[in-house]
Motif scaffolding. Structure first.
Motif, PDB file in Angstrom:
ATOM      1  N   LEU A 292      20.866  49.300 -44.004  1.00  0.00           N
ATOM      2  CA  LEU A 292      21.730  50.530 -42.921  1.00  0.00           C
ATOM      3  C   LEU A 292      22.964  50.616 -42.478  1.00  0.00           C
ATOM      4  O   LEU A 292      23.390  51.507 -42.343  1.00  0.00           O
ATOM      5  CB  LEU A 292      21.203  50.178 -41.637  1.00  0.00           C
ATOM      6  N   THR A 293      24.471  49.436 -43.193  1.00  0.00           N
ATOM      7  CA  THR A 293      25.282  49.331 -42.833  1.00  0.00           C
ATOM      8  C   THR A 293      26.112  49.420 -44.056  1.00  0.00           C
ATOM      9  O   THR A 293      27.462  48.841 -44.546  1.00  0.00           O
ATOM     10  CB  THR A 293      25.741  48.211 -41.992  1.00  0.00           C
TER      11      THR A 293
ATOM     12  N   ILE B 267      27.549  47.936 -34.352  1.00  0.00           N
ATOM     13  CA  ILE B 267      28.383  48.821 -35.487  1.00  0.00           C
ATOM     14  C   ILE B 267      27.966  50.333 -35.649  1.00  0.00           C
ATOM     15  O   ILE B 267      28.684  50.821 -36.051  1.00  0.00           O
ATOM     16  CB  ILE B 267      28.010  47.803 -36.239  1.00  0.00           C
ATOM     17  N   LEU B 268      27.007  50.320 -35.393  1.00  0.00           N
ATOM     18  CA  LEU B 268      26.391  51.738 -35.856  1.00  0.00           C
ATOM     19  C   LEU B 268      27.316  52.843 -34.960  1.00  0.00           C
ATOM     20  O   LEU B 268      27.852  53.755 -35.131  1.00  0.00           O
ATOM     21  CB  LEU B 268      25.629  52.099 -36.038  1.00  0.00           C
ATOM     22  N   ARG B 269      27.014  52.441 -33.822  1.00  0.00           N
ATOM     23  CA  ARG B 269      28.134  53.389 -32.976  1.00  0.00           C
ATOM     24  C   ARG B 269      29.397  53.145 -32.911  1.00  0.00           C
ATOM     25  O   ARG B 269      30.129  54.493 -33.219  1.00  0.00           O
ATOM     26  CB  ARG B 269      28.128  52.527 -30.985  1.00  0.00           C
ATOM     27  N   GLU B 270      30.145  51.945 -32.925  1.00  0.00           N
ATOM     28  CA  GLU B 270      31.655  51.671 -33.426  1.00  0.00           C
ATOM     29  C   GLU B 270      31.705  52.955 -34.209  1.00  0.00           C
ATOM     30  O   GLU B 270      32.635  54.193 -34.507  1.00  0.00           O
ATOM     31  CB  GLU B 270      32.142  50.681 -33.851  1.00  0.00           C
ATOM     32  N   HIS B 271      30.471  53.489 -35.765  1.00  0.00           N
ATOM     33  CA  HIS B 271      31.244  54.384 -36.708  1.00  0.00           C
ATOM     34  C   HIS B 271      30.849  55.524 -36.689  1.00  0.00           C
ATOM     35  O   HIS B 271      31.411  55.844 -37.468  1.00  0.00           O
ATOM     36  CB  HIS B 271      30.159  53.409 -37.911  1.00  0.00           C
TER      37      HIS B 271
ATOM     38  N   LEU C  15      29.814  58.895 -39.835  1.00  0.00           N
ATOM     39  CA  LEU C  15      28.358  59.066 -39.085  1.00  0.00           C
ATOM     40  C   LEU C  15      28.351  60.368 -38.037  1.00  0.00           C
ATOM     41  O   LEU C  15      29.078  60.099 -37.366  1.00  0.00           O
ATOM     42  CB  LEU C  15      27.048  57.566 -38.971  1.00  0.00           C
ATOM     43  N   THR C  16      27.496  60.952 -37.974  1.00  0.00           N
ATOM     44  CA  THR C  16      27.013  62.108 -37.736  1.00  0.00           C
ATOM     45  C   THR C  16      26.393  61.692 -36.448  1.00  0.00           C
ATOM     46  O   THR C  16      25.670  60.736 -36.576  1.00  0.00           O
ATOM     47  CB  THR C  16      26.399  63.624 -38.152  1.00  0.00           C
ATOM     48  N   MET C  17      26.206  62.005 -35.609  1.00  0.00           N
ATOM     49  CA  MET C  17      24.547  61.899 -34.784  1.00  0.00           C
ATOM     50  C   MET C  17      23.521  62.030 -35.359  1.00  0.00           C
ATOM     51  O   MET C  17      22.841  60.893 -34.814  1.00  0.00           O
ATOM     52  CB  MET C  17      24.850  62.728 -32.981  1.00  0.00           C
ATOM     53  N   ASP C  18      23.321  63.084 -35.626  1.00  0.00           N
ATOM     54  CA  ASP C  18      21.802  62.543 -36.726  1.00  0.00           C
ATOM     55  C   ASP C  18      21.671  61.653 -37.531  1.00  0.00           C
ATOM     56  O   ASP C  18      20.680  60.803 -37.663  1.00  0.00           O
ATOM     57  CB  ASP C  18      21.575  64.347 -37.680  1.00  0.00           C
ATOM     58  N   GLU C  19      22.773  61.005 -38.475  1.00  0.00           N
ATOM     59  CA  GLU C  19      22.416  59.780 -39.008  1.00  0.00           C
ATOM     60  C   GLU C  19      22.077  58.528 -37.649  1.00  0.00           C
ATOM     61  O   GLU C  19      21.961  57.993 -38.346  1.00  0.00           O
ATOM     62  CB  GLU C  19      24.088  59.825 -40.396  1.00  0.00           C
ATOM     63  N   PHE C  20      23.068  58.945 -37.298  1.00  0.00           N
ATOM     64  CA  PHE C  20      23.265  57.434 -36.270  1.00  0.00           C
ATOM     65  C   PHE C  20      21.932  57.539 -35.876  1.00  0.00           C
ATOM     66  O   PHE C  20      21.527  56.709 -35.058  1.00  0.00           O
ATOM     67  CB  PHE C  20      24.802  57.790 -35.110  1.00  0.00           C
TER      68      PHE C  20
END
Length: 143
Positions: A54-55, A20-24, A30-35
């Protein structure tokens, strides 16, 4: 996620949240740092409640209805048909064997004899070359 936030999460649950985080991230939420920060927390999380935090600021994503990944749709192969590759392999093998025979005969005769393998390689190679360049455009032709 679950009815009870205190319930322990499994590795599969953590993998779903990571997806889910990858999709967002792919959608620009999300920025790469946030991810990277959230992904690190995902794998440290022990409960559904920790994963839900986290989501919590992201809209719901149904992973079953995501578009197909780019890597899963293989681009059309731009190469030689497998039958043509096999024909070239047979040509190379036959040519190699003929040259070895010619070399053995030349050595045992004590002189270089006429290079007769060219008569085997030449016409066959020309036919294969012409077929490779100009033929075999549509492999699905029916007779």
């Amino acid at each position: 996620m679950a009815n009870s936030p205190e319930m322990r999460a499994s590795d599969a649950d953590r993998d779903r949240v990571a997806a889910i985080l990858r999709e967002h991230t792919a959608q620009g939420r999300l920025t790469m740092d946030e991810f990277n920060e959230r992904l690190e927390q995902v794998y440290k999380s022990k409960t559904y409640g920790e994963l839900a935090k986290l989501t919590s600021d992201l809209p719901d994503v149904d992973l079953r209805h995501l578009p197909a990944k780019v890597e899963s749709s293989a681009p059309e192969k731009k190469g030689m048909h497998s039958g043509m590759a096999a024909a070239w392999s047979a040509w190379a093998a036959a040519s190699g064997i003929n040259w070895v025979i010619w070399l053995i005969v030349s050595i045992t005769a004590g002189t270089m004899i006429y290079p007769w393998p060219l008569w085997v390689m030449g016409p066959w190679g020309v036919i294969l070359l012409v077929s490779t360049i100009f033929g075999g455009g549509d492999q699905s032709k029916e007779s």
